[in-house]
Scaffold this active site. Structure first.
Site, PDB file in Angstrom:
ATOM      1  N   TYR A 121      -1.603  29.827 -63.295  1.00 18.47           N
ATOM      2  CA  TYR A 121      -1.829  29.564 -61.873  1.00 18.47           C
ATOM      3  C   TYR A 121      -0.535  29.217 -61.144  1.00 18.47           C
ATOM      4  O   TYR A 121      -0.432  29.458 -59.933  1.00 18.47           O
ATOM      5  CB  TYR A 121      -2.903  28.489 -61.694  1.00 18.47           C
ATOM      6  CG  TYR A 121      -4.276  29.037 -62.014  1.00 18.47           C
ATOM      7  CD1 TYR A 121      -4.977  29.793 -61.082  1.00 18.47           C
ATOM      8  CD2 TYR A 121      -4.841  28.851 -63.272  1.00 18.47           C
ATOM      9  CE1 TYR A 121      -6.211  30.335 -61.388  1.00 18.47           C
ATOM     10  CE2 TYR A 121      -6.086  29.390 -63.586  1.00 18.47           C
ATOM     11  CZ  TYR A 121      -6.760  30.141 -62.640  1.00 18.47           C
ATOM     12  OH  TYR A 121      -7.980  30.687 -62.950  1.00 18.47           O
TER      13      TYR A 121
ATOM     14  N   ARG B 159       0.583  32.589 -60.128  1.00 20.49           N
ATOM     15  CA  ARG B 159      -0.227  33.100 -59.015  1.00 20.49           C
ATOM     16  C   ARG B 159       0.179  32.409 -57.709  1.00 20.49           C
ATOM     17  O   ARG B 159       0.254  33.033 -56.653  1.00 20.49           O
ATOM     18  CB  ARG B 159      -1.714  32.850 -59.262  1.00 20.49           C
ATOM     19  CG  ARG B 159      -2.272  33.353 -60.576  1.00 20.49           C
ATOM     20  CD  ARG B 159      -2.485  34.854 -60.601  1.00 20.49           C
ATOM     21  NE  ARG B 159      -1.263  35.609 -60.718  1.00 20.49           N
ATOM     22  CZ  ARG B 159      -0.502  35.664 -61.817  1.00 20.49           C
ATOM     23  NH1 ARG B 159      -0.817  34.987 -62.908  1.00 20.49           N
ATOM     24  NH2 ARG B 159       0.587  36.400 -61.845  1.00 20.49           N
TER      25      ARG B 159
ATOM     26  N   ASN C  88     -12.215  34.653 -52.690  1.00 15.67           N
ATOM     27  CA  ASN C  88     -10.785  34.644 -52.975  1.00 15.67           C
ATOM     28  C   ASN C  88     -10.246  33.220 -52.965  1.00 15.67           C
ATOM     29  O   ASN C  88     -10.694  32.376 -52.187  1.00 15.67           O
ATOM     30  CB  ASN C  88     -10.032  35.480 -51.941  1.00 15.67           C
ATOM     31  CG  ASN C  88     -10.469  36.934 -51.950  1.00 15.67           C
ATOM     32  OD1 ASN C  88     -10.985  37.427 -52.960  1.00 15.67           O
ATOM     33  ND2 ASN C  88     -10.292  37.620 -50.837  1.00 15.67           N
ATOM     34  N   VAL C  89      -9.256  32.975 -53.809  1.00 14.72           N
ATOM     35  CA  VAL C  89      -8.657  31.643 -53.883  1.00 14.72           C
ATOM     36  C   VAL C  89      -7.334  31.570 -53.132  1.00 14.72           C
ATOM     37  O   VAL C  89      -6.714  30.506 -53.079  1.00 14.72           O
ATOM     38  CB  VAL C  89      -8.462  31.201 -55.354  1.00 14.72           C
ATOM     39  CG1 VAL C  89      -9.811  31.096 -56.056  1.00 14.72           C
ATOM     40  CG2 VAL C  89      -7.529  32.138 -56.112  1.00 14.72           C
ATOM     41  N   ASP C  90      -6.897  32.679 -52.540  1.00 19.98           N
ATOM     42  CA  ASP C  90      -5.662  32.649 -51.753  1.00 19.98           C
ATOM     43  C   ASP C  90      -5.943  32.032 -50.384  1.00 19.98           C
ATOM     44  O   ASP C  90      -7.090  31.735 -50.027  1.00 19.98           O
ATOM     45  CB  ASP C  90      -5.071  34.058 -51.618  1.00 19.98           C
ATOM     46  CG  ASP C  90      -6.019  35.031 -50.932  1.00 19.98           C
ATOM     47  OD1 ASP C  90      -6.412  34.776 -49.779  1.00 19.98           O
ATOM     48  OD2 ASP C  90      -6.375  36.064 -51.540  1.00 19.98           O
TER      49      ASP C  90
ATOM     50  N   HIS D  12     -14.839  29.804 -54.626  1.00 15.69           N
ATOM     51  CA  HIS D  12     -14.241  29.692 -55.954  1.00 15.69           C
ATOM     52  C   HIS D  12     -12.991  28.822 -55.978  1.00 15.69           C
ATOM     53  O   HIS D  12     -12.215  28.882 -56.922  1.00 15.69           O
ATOM     54  CB  HIS D  12     -13.930  31.091 -56.497  1.00 15.69           C
ATOM     55  CG  HIS D  12     -15.168  31.912 -56.725  1.00 15.69           C
ATOM     56  ND1 HIS D  12     -15.159  33.284 -56.827  1.00 15.69           N
ATOM     57  CD2 HIS D  12     -16.464  31.541 -56.865  1.00 15.69           C
ATOM     58  CE1 HIS D  12     -16.393  33.725 -57.023  1.00 15.69           C
ATOM     59  NE2 HIS D  12     -17.198  32.683 -57.050  1.00 15.69           N
TER      60      HIS D  12
ATOM     61  N   GLY E  80     -14.887  44.087 -49.402  1.00 18.63           N
ATOM     62  CA  GLY E  80     -14.020  44.040 -50.569  1.00 18.63           C
ATOM     63  C   GLY E  80     -14.558  43.295 -51.762  1.00 18.63           C
ATOM     64  O   GLY E  80     -13.783  42.724 -52.532  1.00 18.63           O
ATOM     65  N   THR E  81     -15.860  43.286 -51.952  1.00 20.13           N
ATOM     66  CA  THR E  81     -16.423  42.645 -53.133  1.00 20.13           C
ATOM     67  C   THR E  81     -17.396  43.591 -53.808  1.00 20.13           C
ATOM     68  O   THR E  81     -18.155  44.298 -53.139  1.00 20.13           O
ATOM     69  CB  THR E  81     -17.134  41.320 -52.788  1.00 20.13           C
ATOM     70  OG1 THR E  81     -17.826  40.842 -53.945  1.00 20.13           O
ATOM     71  CG2 THR E  81     -18.118  41.481 -51.645  1.00 20.13           C
ATOM     72  N   SER E  82     -17.375  43.602 -55.119  1.00 16.35           N
ATOM     73  CA  SER E  82     -18.219  44.503 -55.900  1.00 16.35           C
ATOM     74  C   SER E  82     -19.669  44.038 -55.972  1.00 16.35           C
ATOM     75  O   SER E  82     -20.534  44.754 -56.457  1.00 16.35           O
ATOM     76  CB  SER E  82     -17.668  44.629 -57.323  1.00 16.35           C
ATOM     77  OG  SER E  82     -17.708  43.366 -57.979  1.00 16.35           O
TER      78      SER E  82
END
Length: 237
Positions: free
Chosen positions: A54, A57, A88-90, A105, A179-181
Site C-alpha cells: 500500500y 500504491r 475505489n480507494v483512491d 472499500h 466502470g465496475t464489473s
C-alpha cells in the site's frame, strides 16, 4: 430542488488515469496474489508485505490525476444532488471536485490502528488519520499504541458504509454505474435497492451481468461513456 443522482463507480473510472485495476485476468494485483495483500488473513500473515504494497500504491497515487470521467461526474453537481458511491480507494473523485463521496472499500491516503474496530461496530472516524502519500512502516503506532494499518476494507472484513450506500440508492431519482464489473459484493447488489421507476445507466465497455428492464447499457470506457450519458440526460431535460 435538485433531483438525486447516485453514481456508483469502480476501477474502470480510475484505470484511464493510470491507476492499477484491483484484479487482473490472472488473479494478481501488481504481481501479488490478491489474498496476500487484500485480505485480513494476509495482514495477519505478513503485515510488512501489506504495508509495503500500500505504500507503493500511495506513492503511485501522487503521480496520477483525475481524468475526464472524474471531472464529468463532479460537474453533474451543477444540475443534480449527487452522491458518489465508490469502490475505489483512491482520492481522484475528491480531487476532481465531487463533494459527497461514500468510500465503500476505504481510502488509500488514510490509516487507522489495527485494533480500532470490529466487524460488528465498524470503525470510528476519530481513529482514522489522513497521511497523504506518506509511507507507513512496522513500528509506526497510533496514539493508542497499536500498529497503524491501511484504512482499507479487505476481503474477510465487514463493509461499514454499505448501509449509507443503500440509503443513497433507495432515494435516487437516477442511478449511474460507471466502470465496475458488478461482481464484487456487497457493492454489486446495490442497484437492486433502486426504486422500480428509477432509470439505471451502466457505463462499461464489456457486457455486464444485469438483466433489468430499467437498465440502459452505454458500452464504452468511462471517459467517452460519461459524454454519452451527459448528452442523454440533457436531452431528457
Amino acid at each position: 430542488m435538485k433531483k438525486k443522482l447516485v453514481v456508483l463507480t469502480g476501477a474502470g473510472v480510475s484505470a484511464e488515469s493510470g491507476v492499477s485495476t484491483f484484479r487482473d485476468s490472472d488473479g494478481l494485483w501488481e504481481q501479488h496474489k490478491v489474498e496476500d495483500v487484500a485480505s485480513i488473513e494476509g495482514w495477519y500473515r505478513d503485515p510488512a508485505l501489506v504495508l509495503d504494497f500500500y505504500n507503493a500504491r500511495r506513492a503511485q497515487l501522487a503521480s496520477v490525476r483525475p481524468n475526464a470521467a472524474h471531472l464529468a461526474i463532479a460537474s453533474l453537481e451543477d444540475e443534480w444532488d449527487v452522491t458518489v458511491v465508490t469502490q475505489n480507494v483512491d482520492n481522484l473523485h475528491e480531487r476532481a471536485g465531487s463533494t459527497r463521496i461514500i468510500h465503500l472499500h476505504g481510502e488509500l491516503t488514510k490509516v487507522r490502528p489495527e485494533n480500532c474496530c470490529n466487524d460488528r461496530d465498524g470503525y470510528s472516524e476519530e481513529t482514522v488519520f489522513d497521511i497523504g502519500n506518506e509511507p507507513v512502516q512496522i513500528g509506526d503506532l497510533a496514539p493508542n499504541g497499536a500498529q497503524l494499518r491501511p484504512h482499507i476494507v479487505w476481503f474477510g472484513e465487514a463493509v461499514p458504509k454499505i448501509e449509507a450506500a443503500i440509503d443513497a440508492v433507495e432515494a435516487a431519482d437516477v442511478l449511474l454505474i460507471v466502470g465496475t464489473s458488478l461482481q464484487v459484493y456487497p457493492a454489486a447488489g446495490l442497484y437492486r435497492y433502486a426504486s422500480m421507476d428509477t432509470p439505471i445507466y451502466i457505463i462499461d465497455p464489456k457486457d455486464v451481468p444485469v438483466r433489468d428492464s430499467r437498465v440502459m447499457h452505454i458500452k464504452d470506457v468511462a471517459t467517452k461513456g460519461m459524454e454519452t450519458f451527459k448528452n442523454l440526460i440533457n436531452s431528457k431535460g
